[in-house]
Design an enzyme around this catalytic site. Structure first.
Site, PDB file in Angstrom:
ATOM      1  CD  GLU A  85      14.088   1.301   8.284  1.00  0.00           C
ATOM      2  OE1 GLU A  85      14.515   2.273   8.946  1.00  0.00           O
ATOM      3  OE2 GLU A  85      14.738   0.260   8.125  1.00  0.00           O
ATOM      4  CB  CYS A 132      12.977   9.537   7.978  1.00  0.00           C
ATOM      5  SG  CYS A 132      13.539   8.316   6.811  1.00  0.00           S
ATOM      6  CE  LYS A 172      -1.771   2.957   2.742  1.00  0.00           C
ATOM      7  NZ  LYS A 172      -1.883   4.137   1.879  1.00  0.00           N
ATOM      8  CD  GLU A 200      10.767  12.954  11.262  1.00  0.00           C
ATOM      9  OE1 GLU A 200      11.478  12.366  10.458  1.00  0.00           O
ATOM     10  OE2 GLU A 200       9.666  12.523  11.636  1.00  0.00           O
TER      11      GLU A 200
HETATM   12  P1  ADP Z   1       3.921  10.349   6.615  1.00  0.00           P
HETATM   13  O1  ADP Z   1       3.660  11.522   7.498  1.00  0.00           O
HETATM   14  O2  ADP Z   1       5.343  10.176   6.222  1.00  0.00           O
HETATM   15  O3  ADP Z   1       2.948  10.207   5.483  1.00  0.00           O
HETATM   16  P2  ADP Z   1       2.403   8.325   7.932  1.00  0.00           P
HETATM   17  O4  ADP Z   1       2.841   7.396   9.012  1.00  0.00           O
HETATM   18  O5  ADP Z   1       1.247   9.202   8.186  1.00  0.00           O
HETATM   19  O6  ADP Z   1       3.711   9.111   7.548  1.00  0.00           O
HETATM   20  O7  ADP Z   1       2.071   7.519   6.631  1.00  0.00           O
HETATM   21  C1  ADP Z   1       2.942   6.532   6.095  1.00  0.00           C
HETATM   22  C2  ADP Z   1       2.115   5.468   5.410  1.00  0.00           C
HETATM   23  O8  ADP Z   1       1.273   4.849   6.385  1.00  0.00           O
HETATM   24  C3  ADP Z   1       1.179   5.996   4.331  1.00  0.00           C
HETATM   25  O9  ADP Z   1       1.091   5.040   3.292  1.00  0.00           O
HETATM   26  C4  ADP Z   1      -0.133   6.105   5.056  1.00  0.00           C
HETATM   27  O10 ADP Z   1      -1.226   5.996   4.178  1.00  0.00           O
HETATM   28  C5  ADP Z   1      -0.052   4.886   5.962  1.00  0.00           C
HETATM   29  N1  ADP Z   1      -0.924   4.961   7.145  1.00  0.00           N
HETATM   30  C6  ADP Z   1      -1.367   6.060   7.794  1.00  0.00           C
HETATM   31  N2  ADP Z   1      -2.177   5.720   8.804  1.00  0.00           N
HETATM   32  C7  ADP Z   1      -2.233   4.372   8.823  1.00  0.00           C
HETATM   33  C8  ADP Z   1      -2.911   3.392   9.635  1.00  0.00           C
HETATM   34  N3  ADP Z   1      -3.681   3.738  10.652  1.00  0.00           N
HETATM   35  N4  ADP Z   1      -2.738   2.095   9.341  1.00  0.00           N
HETATM   36  C9  ADP Z   1      -1.952   1.727   8.316  1.00  0.00           C
HETATM   37  N5  ADP Z   1      -1.310   2.571   7.516  1.00  0.00           N
HETATM   38  C10 ADP Z   1      -1.425   3.882   7.765  1.00  0.00           C
END
Ligand code: ADP
Length: 482
Positions: free
Chosen positions: A254, A288, A179, A385
């Site tokens: 990560e 990051c 995903k 960050e």
């Molecule tokens: P960033 O701020 O770098 O986007 P996130 O952790 O918000 O970091 O998102 C990283 C990935 O995790 C994206 O693909 C996002 O869609 C996914 N993501 C966000 N929330 C969830 C969740 N509750 N469960 C699984 N995946 C998630």
């Protein structure tokens, strides 16, 4: 301009079929440099995810049983397919993510390099023969693919973050459900297309776009998924670690960083300034391992700050596909507002604005490359960050002070230091609490070396000979009565 439309997939790949979301709804993909909608991708949810997991589960036994040479050949073809399309892939990434084309090309090249590295590592998945303590026995370990792997990735490196997960998973003999982030789904969906071109059987690589909660929820509760590999925020990472407990999935994380960049009095000034520019402003500061805190020793502080600010002021801010662009737009409005808030907080607490300081004249999501001096631990960006083009400079006096300031964070991903003193280098290696150290160097990430953090920056390693281990189960066999 090279067209990339032939690589755009506005559908999800599930079990070898390109399909829409059950609901028929789509998500707009926008170009952050212009705000224009460049594509639409399915808004898939839990049901589509379950089918993708079922497809990966069904494809797993036959894929894992393929002769190693065939798996390696597919990975080599995938490596070549990425390189064959390097330019349109880079343009597609710049269009949805915003980074300068030079950086996008480099990222696509690095994706290909990871795939090749893991194609080679596939042939070195060694077990062991263990000396038996008693007669008549043969003891051994063997390694086996963990099964269905789910990968969730962020928008800042939409191609290489997947390369570091899909590459080792496929090399180990696992099947994957991927995903990508909703902001940059095209660079993720194209992995499905390239995997098909490379000859991976249907169901081995599945790619879904849509609701993170719905897709993530199904992934985390589905017993068929044996491993989750995630790159993203520490906050979401913690949620996923908790959720993994329900089915005791293998976990690689990560997560965020808060990288210190320490410049000692004896540093090569030009090298340190160049390193700081790259470590801070690459991808508009949205990585990051980006420098978050610049600690500069008092004897070199004024010279460093002046030389650094001069280079920062000269950075060319422009859409990523414009010639000579060095800093593109930020990913979204929330990211821009975060810069404004962090700056306001720092200025209120005594920070000095050296250059930049707000939105760029280009408007939209462009932000001025900014330097703040006289930073202190009380300022928000000392513990948060930044993830943007704002550089904070702190003054320090002694090595001990620099190390203790650098370590004063729950994060432990990357740290950088500039010094000519080799004895100090080894002290830093012992004492800095980080998984990655760049000494007189900032472009340290390479497929041959293990990437990953300690403390709340994560667990597991990507790349290096270690990068395939997380995708393998270890079995011990004891044969008796010999
Ligand atoms: P960033 O701020 O770098 O986007 P996130 O952790 O918000 O970091 O998102 C990283 C990935 O995790 C994206 O693909 C996002 O869609 C996914 N993501 C966000 N929330 C969830 C969740 N509750 N469960 C699984 N995946 C998630």
């Amino acid at each position: 301009m090279t067209d990339f439309s032939h690589l755009v997939r506005e559908a999800n790949l599930i079990g070898g079929a390109w399909v829409g979301a059950d609901s028929g709804t789509m998500i707009d993909v926008t170009n952050p440099a212009t705000g224009a909608v460049i594509a639409r991708v399915p808004n898939a949810g839990a049901d589509e995810t379950r089918r993708a997991i079922d497809a990966a589960h069904a494809a797993f036994p036959a894929y894992a049983a393929l002769p190693l040479n065939e798996r390696v050949a597919m990975l080599r073809r995938l490596h070549q397919a990425i390189l064959d399309h390097q330019e349109p892939l880079a343009r597609m990434m710049t269009a949805e993510q915003g980074k300068p084309l030079s950086e996008a090309r480099a990222e696509v090249g690095s994706s290909a390099a990871y795939v090749l590295w893991f194609a080679e590592e596939a042939r070195r998945i060694y077990g062991e023969i263990i000396p038996s303590p008693v007669a008549g026995r043969r003891l051994m370990t063997t390694k086996h693919p963990v099964g269905v792997v789910a990968a969730i990735t962020p928008w800042n490196f939409p191609s290489s973050m997947l390369a570091r997960k899909i590459g080792p998973a496929l090399a180990a003999g696992c099947t994957v459900v991927v995903k990508p982030a909703s902001a940059t789904p095209l660079s993720g969906l194209v992995w499905g297309h390239l995997a098909e071109q490379a000859g991976f059987p249907a169901g081995v690589v599945n790619v879904l776009t849509g609701s993170a909660r719905a897709i993530g929820g199904e992934i985390m509760t589905n017993t068929k998924v044996r491993k989750i590999t995630f790159t993203g925020s520490t906050e979401i990472g913690k949620d996923l670690i908790r959720a993994a407990a329900g089915t005791v999935k293998r976990v690689s994380m990560e997560l965020g960083g808060n990288a210190p960049f320490i410049v000692f009095d004896d540093a090569d000034l030009d090298r340190a300034v160049s390193g700081a520019i790259t470590a801070k402003f690459r991808n508009a500061g949205q990585t990051c391992i980006c420098t978050n805190r610049l600690y500069v020793q008092s004897g070199i502080y004024d010279r460093f700050t002046a030389a650094f600010a001069e280079r920062v002021t000269a950075l060319k801010v422009a859409p990523g596909d414009e010639d000579g662009a060095e800093q593109g737009p930020m990913i979204d409005e929330a990211a821009v507002e975060k810069m404004e808030n962090l700056l306001a907080d720092a200025l209120e607490k005594g920070g000095q604005l050296v250059t930049g300081g707000g939105r760029h004249a280009r408007g939209g999501l462009f932000f001025q490359p900014t330097v703040i001096s006289d930073a202190t631990p009380a300022m928000r960006f000392s513990s948060e960050e930044i993830f943007g083009p704002v550089a904070a400079i702190y003054k320090f006096e002694t090595e001990d002070q620099a190390i203790s300031l650098a370590n004063d964070t729950e994060y432990g991903l990357a740290a950088y230091a500039y010094t000519q003193d080799m004895r100090r280098v080894f002290r830093l290696q012992d004492q800095l609490g980080y998984g990655l150290l760049g000494i007189n160097e900032v472009l340290i990430v390479t497929p041959e070396a293990p990437f990953g953090g300690i403390k709340e920056s994560g667990m597991g390693r990507e790349g290096g000979r270690q990068g395939i281990e997380d995708f393998l189960d270890l079995k011990y066999t004891c044969i008796g009565g010999l």
